[in-house]
Design an enzyme around this catalytic site. Structure first.
Site, PDB file in Angstrom:
ATOM      1  CG  ASP A   7      -1.846   1.177   1.290  1.00 26.86           C
ATOM      2  OD1 ASP A   7      -1.619   2.147   0.525  1.00 26.86           O
ATOM      3  OD2 ASP A   7      -2.801   1.149   2.089  1.00 26.86           O
ATOM      4  CE1 TYR A 224      -3.069  -1.013  11.341  1.00 22.94           C
ATOM      5  CE2 TYR A 224      -2.983   1.372  11.422  1.00 22.94           C
ATOM      6  CZ  TYR A 224      -3.402   0.216  10.805  1.00 22.94           C
ATOM      7  OH  TYR A 224      -4.125   0.276   9.661  1.00 22.94           O
ATOM      8  CE  LYS A 227      -6.926  -3.259   8.478  1.00 22.63           C
ATOM      9  NZ  LYS A 227      -6.663  -1.895   8.090  1.00 22.63           N
TER      10      LYS A 227
HETATM   11  C1  F6R Z   1      -6.334   0.758   6.483  1.00 18.56           C
HETATM   12  C2  F6R Z   1      -7.693   0.479   6.850  1.00 18.56           C
HETATM   13  C3  F6R Z   1      -8.630   1.518   7.314  1.00 18.56           C
HETATM   14  C4  F6R Z   1      -8.055   2.493   8.327  1.00 18.56           C
HETATM   15  C5  F6R Z   1      -9.110   3.508   8.752  1.00 18.56           C
HETATM   16  C6  F6R Z   1      -8.531   4.576   9.657  1.00 18.56           C
HETATM   17  O1  F6R Z   1      -5.794  -0.282   5.708  1.00 18.56           O
HETATM   18  O2  F6R Z   1      -8.071  -0.622   6.727  1.00 18.56           O
HETATM   19  O3  F6R Z   1      -9.786   0.914   7.833  1.00 18.56           O
HETATM   20  O4  F6R Z   1      -7.533   1.805   9.424  1.00 18.56           O
HETATM   21  O5  F6R Z   1      -9.663   4.157   7.637  1.00 18.56           O
HETATM   22  O6  F6R Z   1      -7.459   5.156   9.004  1.00 18.56           O
HETATM   23  P1  F6R Z   1      -6.667   6.420   9.534  1.00 18.56           P
HETATM   24  O7  F6R Z   1      -6.224   6.102  10.934  1.00 18.56           O
HETATM   25  O8  F6R Z   1      -5.535   6.551   8.582  1.00 18.56           O
HETATM   26  O9  F6R Z   1      -7.607   7.572   9.489  1.00 18.56           O
HETATM   27 MG    MG Z   2      -4.816  -2.441   1.963  1.00 26.63          MG
HETATM   28 MG    MG Z   3      -4.131   2.784   2.332  1.00 22.05          MG
END
Ligand code: F6R
Ligand code: MG
Ligand code: MG
Length: 368
Positions: A7, A224, A227
């Site tokens: 990603d 973290y 993912k």
């Molecule tokens: C990332 C993902 C999303 C984020 C979520 C919060 O792969 O699966 O669900 O975890 O959108 O993202 P942030 O913390 O970047 O606002």
């Molecule tokens: Mg992804």
């Molecule tokens: Mg992303």
């Protein structure tokens, strides 16, 4: 065959990969093909992950191939930063490349084999879930005769398959033979928080049948950082499971860990490339399945030299699974932030529980 993904930035938020990034990745791949580093390639996306599928003759873990993927991702991340796309460069955890992308953020699945008369390969790539999401899938394909009738009625497959299983927490692995050690295998791979399948080989000759990525970003970085959306390559036919046996576990969806903030259980929904985007509650977790043939070290190509890639889940045969997946999604979301919709405390990628407990310290009274 190497499938390397990362990603490196997405639009909007964590939904899908922006076209200019795909175009740049394709350009880099085309240059590498011209330079003779790779034989052929196909660039696609699984949700917000950019996927580089390459054939070459440099073997698995080749510094040259991993270096090419790393540089391609770096260039794409630069572009994503310029465009201020979301999470630009998020999976590139180091500035320095050291010969192998494993441990640096990207996910890798590689299979090295001597080409048979004809060699079909199924390419799986998923978003908003973890490598252990493939445990159930690979069990169904290679160890469950109710899915793969060839295990019972094809004499070339009755020998069964061996599973190399990684303990992601202790970083050690064990090989288990099916059917002989099926119950031990299931005892391990059913515990998806800890165990994930690295590869599968045929018992009688050790032929490689499948390999999946086992990167765990959260373990690598200790905190973290994104993912570890997984990829998997599965070889098909002629003494290996058929294409239809490899896809039929997706007659019905099953629950996997990931989805919103990597902290929820959600249905694993098979989709065609046109729907490879995570929208509702950042999901549901999705998987694309592509069918290719390897021909003289290349992805079999059409008359214009374009690889012929069959988008397997872009098919009404998977409509039922998609409908069921959305029913499951709706059911799970009714639980809000309560378990079992939310993952257990040890598996959540986002959590406020430690801070919460710290701030409440002193206010807890011992029960008499
Ligand atoms: C990332 C993902 C999303 C984020 C979520 C919060 O792969 O699966 O669900 O975890 O959108 O993202 P942030 O913390 O970047 O606002
Ligand atoms: Mg992804
Ligand atoms: Mg992303």
């Amino acid at each position: 065959m190497s499938l390397i993904k990362a990603d490196i930035g997405s639009i909007p938020g964590h939904v899908t990969v922006a076209k200019p990034l795909m175009t740049l990745a394709e350009k880099k791949m085309a240059e590498a093909q011209k330079a003779g580093i790779i034989n052929s390639y196909y660039v696609f996306n699984a949700g917000d992950d950019t996927e580089l599928l390459m054939t070459h003759s440099k073997g698995a873990n080749s510094p040259e191939i991993h270096g090419l993927a790393w540089e391609t991702f770096m260039a794409c991340a630069q572009k994503a930063k310029k465009l201020k796309l979301y999470g630009a460069g998020q999976d590139l955890l180091s500035d320095a490349f050291s010969g192998n992308v494993k441990g640096l953020g990207p996910g890798v699945a590689e299979i090295e084999f001597k080409e048979r008369g004809s060699d079909p390969v199924i390419v799986y790539a998923a978003d908003k879930t973890e490598p252990a999401a493939f445990n159930y899938l690979l069990y169904k394909i290679f160890a469950d005769p109710s899915n793969t009738s060839g295990l019972v009625i094809d004499p070339r497959m009755t020998c069964g398959f061996s599973f190399d299983v990684l303990d992601g927490k202790e970083n050690k692995s064990v090989v288990l033979r099916s059917p002989e050690e099926l119950y031990s295998l299931l005892a391990l791979i059913g515990a998806t928080e800890t165990y994930m399948i690295k590869n599968v080989t045929r018992n009688d000759d050790g032929e490689i049948a499948a390999a999946s990525s086992t990167t765990k970003l959260n373990y690598i970085a200790g905190k973290y950082v994104g993912k570890d959306d997984p990829v998997c390559l599965v070889r098909a036919q002629s003494g290996l499971p058929s294409v239809g046996e490899i896809t039929s576990p997706f007659l019905h969806p099953y629950l996997v860990a990931g989805w919103m903030r990597g902290s929820h259980w959600g249905p694993f929904m098979p989709v065609g490339l046109k729907n490879s985007k995570c929208t509702l509650f950042d999901g549901p977790p999705r998987i694309v399945g592509l069918g290719v043939q390897v021909s003289d070290g290349m992805l079999a190509a059409d008359d214009d030299g374009k690889p012929m890639v069959v988008d397997l889940f872009d098919d009404p045969a998977f409509d039922l699974a998609r409908q069921e997946a959305m029913q499951m999604a709706s059911f799970m979301r009714m639980h809000g932030v309560f378990q079992p919709a939310r993952l257990g405390p040890g598996a959540m990628e986002y959590t406020t529980l430690p801070q919460c407990l710290a701030s409440l310290e002193g206010r807890f009274k011992k029960e008499k």
